[in-house]
Design a protein around this motif. Structure first.
Motif, mmCIF file in Angstrom:
data_model
loop_
_atom_site.group_PDB
_atom_site.id
_atom_site.type_symbol
_atom_site.label_atom_id
_atom_site.label_comp_id
_atom_site.label_asym_id
_atom_site.label_seq_id
_atom_site.Cartn_x
_atom_site.Cartn_y
_atom_site.Cartn_z
ATOM 1 N N GLY A 42 1.924 1.501 6.018
ATOM 2 C CA GLY A 42 2.472 0.731 4.932
ATOM 3 C C GLY A 42 3.986 0.744 4.605
ATOM 4 N N ILE A 43 4.678 1.391 5.633
ATOM 5 C CA ILE A 43 6.017 1.612 5.376
ATOM 6 C C ILE A 43 6.898 0.126 5.566
ATOM 7 C CG2 ILE A 43 6.949 1.860 7.647
ATOM 8 C CD1 ILE A 43 8.476 4.164 6.604
ATOM 9 N N PHE A 44 6.439 -0.940 6.065
ATOM 10 C CA PHE A 44 7.073 -2.040 6.030
ATOM 11 C C PHE A 44 6.330 -3.257 5.133
ATOM 12 C CE2 PHE A 44 7.564 -0.384 10.439
ATOM 13 C CZ PHE A 44 8.843 -0.438 10.515
ATOM 14 N N ASP A 45 5.873 -2.874 4.095
ATOM 15 C CA ASP A 45 5.359 -3.701 3.197
ATOM 16 C C ASP A 45 6.313 -4.283 2.158
ATOM 17 O OD1 ASP A 45 2.519 -3.426 4.152
ATOM 18 O OD2 ASP A 45 2.008 -1.919 2.572
ATOM 19 N N GLY A 46 7.157 -3.588 1.955
ATOM 20 C CA GLY A 46 8.306 -3.816 0.955
ATOM 21 C C GLY A 46 9.110 -4.876 1.939
ATOM 22 N N PHE A 47 9.415 -4.565 3.247
ATOM 23 C CA PHE A 47 10.161 -5.695 3.954
ATOM 24 C C PHE A 47 9.476 -6.912 4.218
ATOM 25 C CE2 PHE A 47 10.990 -7.662 8.155
ATOM 26 C CZ PHE A 47 12.491 -7.739 8.023
ATOM 27 N N SER A 48 8.025 -7.039 4.224
ATOM 28 C CA SER A 48 7.315 -8.442 4.270
ATOM 29 C C SER A 48 7.476 -9.272 2.937
ATOM 30 C CB SER A 48 5.852 -8.135 4.603
ATOM 31 O OG SER A 48 5.388 -6.878 5.126
ATOM 32 N N ARG A 49 7.534 -8.199 1.744
ATOM 33 C CA ARG A 49 7.720 -8.953 0.870
ATOM 34 C C ARG A 49 8.870 -9.829 0.447
ATOM 35 N NH1 ARG A 49 6.168 -4.675 -3.553
ATOM 36 N NH2 ARG A 49 6.092 -3.340 -1.669
ATOM 37 N N VAL A 50 9.816 -9.077 1.184
ATOM 38 C CA VAL A 50 11.172 -9.540 0.987
ATOM 39 C C VAL A 50 11.334 -10.785 1.923
ATOM 40 C CG1 VAL A 50 13.747 -8.940 1.419
ATOM 41 C CG2 VAL A 50 12.248 -7.274 -0.172
ATOM 42 N N ALA A 51 10.864 -10.520 2.995
ATOM 43 C CA ALA A 51 10.845 -11.487 3.771
ATOM 44 C C ALA A 51 10.364 -12.723 3.684
ATOM 45 C CB ALA A 51 10.278 -10.988 5.597
#
Length: 59
Positions: A42-51
């Motif tokens: 789940g480390i990239f969940d924040g990046f997907s929200r921003v993207a």
């Protein structure tokens, strides 16, 4: 230059080359296994929200 020019000549240099190669690939395998063991999916969940927010703002 032929292929034999780049090969080690003595048995000591052949042994050192083999030991270095073994050490290198052991470290590569250790790093890959450590990354697989400690990777948090789940480390990239924040990046997907921003993207997705940026995509919605742009388009």
């Amino acid at each position: 230059m032929s292929a034999t020019d780049t090969q080690p000549k003595s048995s000591a240099s052949k042994l050192l080359l083999r030991a270095g190669t073994t050490l290198f690939w052991s470290l590569v395998a250790g790093i890959v296994l450590a990354r697989a063991a400690f990777f948090e999916p789940g480390i990239f969940d924040g990046f997907s929200r921003v993207a997705s927010l940026a995509k919605n703002l742009i388009f």
